[in-house]
Design a protein around this motif. Structure first.
Motif, mmCIF file in Angstrom:
data_model
loop_
_atom_site.group_PDB
_atom_site.id
_atom_site.type_symbol
_atom_site.label_atom_id
_atom_site.label_comp_id
_atom_site.label_asym_id
_atom_site.label_seq_id
_atom_site.Cartn_x
_atom_site.Cartn_y
_atom_site.Cartn_z
ATOM 1 N N GLU A 17 -2.112 7.876 -7.581
ATOM 2 C CA GLU A 17 -3.173 7.948 -8.601
ATOM 3 C C GLU A 17 -3.897 6.601 -8.729
ATOM 4 O OE1 GLU A 17 -1.382 11.164 -11.841
ATOM 5 O OE2 GLU A 17 -0.791 9.063 -11.951
ATOM 6 N N ASP A 55 -6.199 6.249 -5.905
ATOM 7 C CA ASP A 55 -7.268 7.230 -6.080
ATOM 8 C C ASP A 55 -8.273 6.735 -7.126
ATOM 9 O OD1 ASP A 55 -8.194 10.033 -5.497
ATOM 10 O OD2 ASP A 55 -8.042 10.127 -7.678
ATOM 11 N N TYR A 56 -7.750 6.175 -8.219
ATOM 12 C CA TYR A 56 -8.631 5.675 -9.289
ATOM 13 C C TYR A 56 -9.562 4.585 -8.754
ATOM 14 C CZ TYR A 56 -10.013 3.196 -13.551
ATOM 15 O OH TYR A 56 -10.720 2.571 -14.539
ATOM 16 N N TYR A 57 -8.979 3.613 -8.053
ATOM 17 C CA TYR A 57 -9.824 2.529 -7.548
ATOM 18 C C TYR A 57 -10.785 3.031 -6.478
ATOM 19 C CZ TYR A 57 -6.954 -0.507 -10.355
ATOM 20 O OH TYR A 57 -6.323 -1.083 -11.426
ATOM 21 N N ARG A 88 -12.178 5.916 -6.533
ATOM 22 C CA ARG A 88 -13.267 6.562 -7.269
ATOM 23 C C ARG A 88 -14.295 5.532 -7.738
ATOM 24 N NH1 ARG A 88 -12.499 11.778 -9.394
ATOM 25 N NH2 ARG A 88 -10.481 12.643 -8.846
ATOM 26 N N LEU A 89 -13.802 4.360 -8.123
ATOM 27 C CA LEU A 89 -14.730 3.329 -8.600
ATOM 28 C C LEU A 89 -15.637 2.832 -7.474
ATOM 29 C CD1 LEU A 89 -12.515 1.227 -11.043
ATOM 30 C CD2 LEU A 89 -14.020 3.146 -11.542
ATOM 31 N N PHE A 90 -15.219 3.082 -6.225
ATOM 32 C CA PHE A 90 -16.083 2.747 -5.087
ATOM 33 C C PHE A 90 -16.881 3.967 -4.639
ATOM 34 C CE2 PHE A 90 -12.945 -0.684 -4.680
ATOM 35 C CZ PHE A 90 -13.790 -1.758 -4.496
ATOM 36 N N ARG A 91 -16.771 5.028 -5.381
ATOM 37 C CA ARG A 91 -17.465 6.293 -5.093
ATOM 38 C C ARG A 91 -17.110 6.826 -3.701
ATOM 39 N NH1 ARG A 91 -23.413 6.650 -7.562
ATOM 40 N NH2 ARG A 91 -22.869 8.811 -7.341
ATOM 41 N N LEU A 92 -15.863 6.662 -3.330
ATOM 42 C CA LEU A 92 -15.435 7.216 -2.041
ATOM 43 C C LEU A 92 -15.262 8.718 -2.201
ATOM 44 C CD1 LEU A 92 -12.665 4.644 -1.040
ATOM 45 C CD2 LEU A 92 -15.009 4.736 -0.234
ATOM 46 N N ARG A 106 -10.752 9.231 0.117
ATOM 47 C CA ARG A 106 -9.845 8.565 -0.834
ATOM 48 C C ARG A 106 -8.401 8.915 -0.543
ATOM 49 N NH1 ARG A 106 -13.045 10.404 -5.055
ATOM 50 N NH2 ARG A 106 -11.392 11.811 -5.712
#
Lengths: 399, 467
Positions: free
Chosen positions: A99, A102-104, A106-110, A115
């Motif tokens: 998680e 995954d969270y980080y 998401r912050l890169f919009r992967l 991801r």
């Protein structure tokens, strides 16, 4: 274009009433070139972490200019090209490893698929795939550190900032991180490594800057800084006492000097330790901790992208580059009085020509892998002397 | 997407935080435990109303507190420095603030929806397990007066301005006001109007009153009913505590049927009379005649006076929606308050460290909840004709009043958007009311507060705490 460029960078911490309390960084001029593994050295409180925080936009400079990829460090697009491993992992204790990544991601919009793929690969790399469903709060410090490294790589960064990357890691983890740094360096990533573990920096960096009291005291190519030009080391298979005596006589005859030491080299403790652990791993002995990490994930293995613009930039830069070094890279003399120990080392590293027969196989200190001619600068070695003499650190808190 | 990532992370934290579990446990205890302990006034309607009222009020309060505690996440991230990693990712700061607010809001929405569903389910539990007093009556009362969404209309008070003006002129001619110091004609006319109104509201023995209701926009079929609600506010001798009177509904001049309904009501209580809806005329007016007479031959007649006080009201109610939609709109109104509070909490944790931020958020919560009470208390503390510099006390009190007035630009009046009383009494929680709450609490005030939070966070050096 340099990845990082600072000019006259200062940071003053103030108290509640805005009175200056600590001048953590003073007039720092720094330049990190693309593809360079750059070491930021210094004792506690020397301003390493403060400098890094300014590079990341977490602190704002009190004075001076700072640019990362030619833009202010607060620029959101710039942050997309950076990976950062802080001095402590600073992860969410309630998230599990997967998680977290995954969270980080998401912050890169992967995208979701990438991801998950990268999270799995990175967990493999840091040897924690089997613990991916455990909460970070249950991890040991070293395991959390490994996840910290994984999150720093989730975006396949062009510029990686590692603050004390081996702190809290066991020798396997430390070696692995160094291997990763070396490998990423070979792939052309730019890496800024801050540490006061000198062996780490020595192992992986092309160039270093030494800070003390918030100021740059020395900067230069690590080969130049550490090479003992007045000593020659020969490594050979085990020699009989008779051969050693003959060699001693030959050297005495040719160079009018005696051999300083003759000994059987010892294997490094790190290598010995890793051998024992590898044997245990081969025997499948159960562990809840980190396991042997895997290879660098495929997405990190591709060389750093060079765009047409970069090529033009580099050509323009080459044609306009001044030959003489920047003022900031000039050796800065230390004002501390020389101690007996530092005097001895100072004396030892005075350049004295040594005549060696050309036919003899000679082992020289390894030469730096990077374009050292371009980056090589004359270094001030007095700070190293002081550090080796056990001094350094002004007792101020690390900023 | 990045905002959503922050919100998701906030939700995960909220669910896994022990403090959230404590509040959820408390809310669960209240909502699930109340039906087993509540009795109300021993009637089924009373039990259900008590449950709905206590359940929603307590859940609303606890969710407000939870909102304040959930915002601790931002403060924790700064203290424990997780924010270093987050802020070094390509995440604009405004998205971080909005993400945190969104996460808290979505958590609240989920918790509130669970509370709503549980209350809805427990109402059925109470309906089927409550000891029956009068099964048919209780069930019908509950169905018609609580588990509905009724629109309420006040009656149209007769215009007494002409009578008041005539009396005023007569008094002038007679020189009644000659010796009155600081005579204010407007105030005197107002007083006379109030006198006429009060007199009209009192119905002596054998007297009658006509109540006219306009805009009764109900389905005017005979099968449908409208309800008249009034309080038997009786003065005089009533040893059996029973008040007897006659109501007549309909307007024969407009061709509607006329229904006579004799009533035998407990004094000092609200009562509801159900009337066939065809008593309303085509022009959507409904005439109701009240006769202070005893329509029950053989029963004792006491010379009582019925007073229809302004505060008690006389109103006509008719069904405009379902209970389920009313519950939904009630929850939306409660949610609007929580959304504003979440914005305040996020602002506070950006400005202050957690314990101080918690205290400040709680203060705003209290100020918003007790705004009218505090305004009245402050007003009463100040002398009518005193200026700010009359005394130290006046300076202090009037300064507080000015500060309070300024704060009201941002801090809303939560009591104005409290739907629980209406919902519990089966009144419609109107869409206009909901839209007002959404626009004032969320679109204006929460956005202003979040804007301030973003501005402050943008200027903040997030790593400075570490020094």
């Amino acid at each position: 274009m340099p990845v990082v460029q600072t000019a006259g960078l200062c940071k003053v911490f103030r108290d509640f009433w805005r009175r200056p309390r600590v001048e953590a960084v003073k007039d720092l001029n720094l330049e990190i070139q693309p593809g360079e593994v750059f070491g930021l050295l210094g004792p506690n409180g020397s301003g390493k972490t403060t400098t890094i925080k300014m590079l990341l936009g977490l602190l704002y400079p009190t004075k001076g200019r700072i640019s990362v990829f030619g833009k202010p460090p607060t620029d959101v697009a710039v942050k997309g090209r950076i990976g950062f491993l802080p001095e402590d992992s600073y992860l969410y204790r309630f998230l599990v490893a997967h998680e977290t990544l995954d969270y980080y991601g998401r912050l890169f919009r992967l995208p979701s698929r990438i991801r998950h793929e990268r999270a799995d690969r990175l967990l493999d790399m840091v040897g924690l795939r089997h613990e991916a469903k455990r909460r970070i709060g249950e991890y040991s410090k070293g395991m959390a550190r490994r996840i910290g490294l994984a999150q720093a790589l989730i975006n396949d960064p062009e510029f990686l900032i590692l603050d004390e990357p081996t702190a809290g890691l066991d020798p396997i983890g430390a070696r692995q991180i160094k291997d990763v740094i070396r490998e990423l360096g070979r792939k052309g990533k730019t890496i800024l490594l801050s540490s006061h573990v000198l062996a780490d920096v020595e192992d992986v960096c092309d160039r270093v800057t030494i800070l003390y009291g918030g100021q740059q005291r020395a900067a230069g190519d690590i080969g130049d800084l550490l090479c003992q030009h007045d000593v020659t080391q020969i490594t050979a298979p085990r020699l009989s006492p008779k051969t050693v005596e003959e060699l001693r006589a030959t050297i005495q005859r040719l160079e009018q000097r005696d051999i300083l030491t003759v000994s059987n080299p010892r294997v490094k403790l790190e290598d010995f330790f890793l051998k024992i652990v590898e044997e245990a791993q081969a025997a499948n002995i159960r562990t809840y901790g980190a396991r042997k990490g895997g290879e660098l994930p495929e997405f990190l293995q591709k060389p750093a992208e060079t765009t047409a613009k970069d090529v033009v930039d580099s050509l323009v830069e080459a044609s306009t580059r001044r030959v003489e070094p920047l003022p900031t890279r000039e050796p800065v003399p230390m004002h501390a009085p020389a101690t007996p120990a530092s005097s001895v080392i100072e004396e030892l590293i005075q350049p004295q020509p040594v005549k060696i027969a050309a036919e003899e196989p000679i082992s020289q200190p390894p030469t730096p892998s990077l374009d050292s001619q371009r980056l090589r600068k004359k270094a001030d070695l007095s700070v190293i002397d002081e550090l080796l003499a056990g001094r350094g650190g002004d007792g101020k808190p690390e900023a | 997407m990045k905002t959503w990532a922050v919100a998701r992370q906030m939700i995960a934290e909220g669910i896994r935080m022990k403090i959230a579990l404590v509040f959820i446990f408390l809310i669960g205890m209240v909502v699930l435990g109340l039906p087993f302990s509540i009795s109300g006034d021993s009637s089924l309607t009373g039990a259900v109303q008590s449950f709905m009222s206590y359940g929603l009020t307590t859940a609303g309060f606890l969710l407000g507190m939870l909102t304040i505690f959930l915002s601790r996440s931002v403060s924790d991230e700064m203290v424990h420095r997780q924010i270093f990693l987050v802020m070094t990712k390509p995440l604009p700061r405004w998205q971080y603030v909005v993400g945190k607010w969104l996460g808290i809001t979505l958590l609240n929405a989920a918790f509130l929806a669970s509370v709503g569903l549980t209350i809805y389910a427990m109402i059925f539990y109470i309906r089927y397990t409550h000891p029956p007093a009068d099964d048919r009556f209780d069930e019908a009362e509950l169905k018609n007066e609580v588990l509905v969404a009724r629109h309420a209309l006040p009656f149209k008070l007769p215009d007494f301005s002409q009578s008041a003006e005539q009396e005023f002129q007569r008094n002038i001619e007679e020189g009644v006001y000659q010796d009155v110091p600081n005579f204010d004609p407007a105030k005197e006319k107002d007083r006379l109007m109030q006198k006429y109104n009060a007199r009209w509201r009192v119905v002596g023995p054998g007297d009658f009153r006509i109540f006219e209701f306009e805009n009764v926009l109900c389905n005017r079929s005979k099968d449908n009913t409208v309800q008249l609600r009034y309080k038997a506010q009786v003065s005089g001798y009533a040893p059996d505590e029973i008040f007897r009177a006659l109501w007549r509904f309909g307007d024969p001049y407009k061709g509607t049927p006329v229904y006579e309904i004799p009533v035998r009501h407990m004094v000092d209580r609200f009562h509801t009379i159900r009337v066939p809806a065809d008593a309303a005329a085509e022009d959507n007016t409904l005439m109701a005649y009240f006769y202070n007479i005893n329509p029950y031959p053989g029963e004792p007649q006491y010379l009582n006076v019925q007073e229809f006080r302004a505060s008690d009201g006389v109103e006509v109610l008719f069904v405009v929606g379902t209970f389920e939609w009313n519950l939904f709109r009630t929850l939306v109104l409660m949610m609007c308050k929580l959304m504003f509070l979440a914005a305040v909490s996020v602002l506070m944790v950006i400005v202050f460290s957690f314990p101080v931020a918690c205290l400040c958020s709680f203060t705003v919560y209290v100020l918003a909840g007790a705004r009218q009470f505090l305004a009245e208390a402050l007003d009463m503390s100040s002398d009518d004709f005193a200026t700010m510099f009359s005394s130290v006390k006046e300076f202090f009190v009037q300064s507080l009043i000015h500060i309070y007035d300024m704060l009201h630009w941002v801090i809303p009046d939560f009591a104005r958007f409290d739907p629980v009383e209406s919902f519990v009494s089966g009144r419609n929680v109107g869409l206009v009311w909901v839209l007002q709450a959404v626009s004032e609490l969320v679109l204006i005030k929460a956005v202003i507060v979040l804007g301030i939070a973003i501005l402050l966070f943008h200027r903040r050096e997030v790593a400075e705490l570490s020094f």
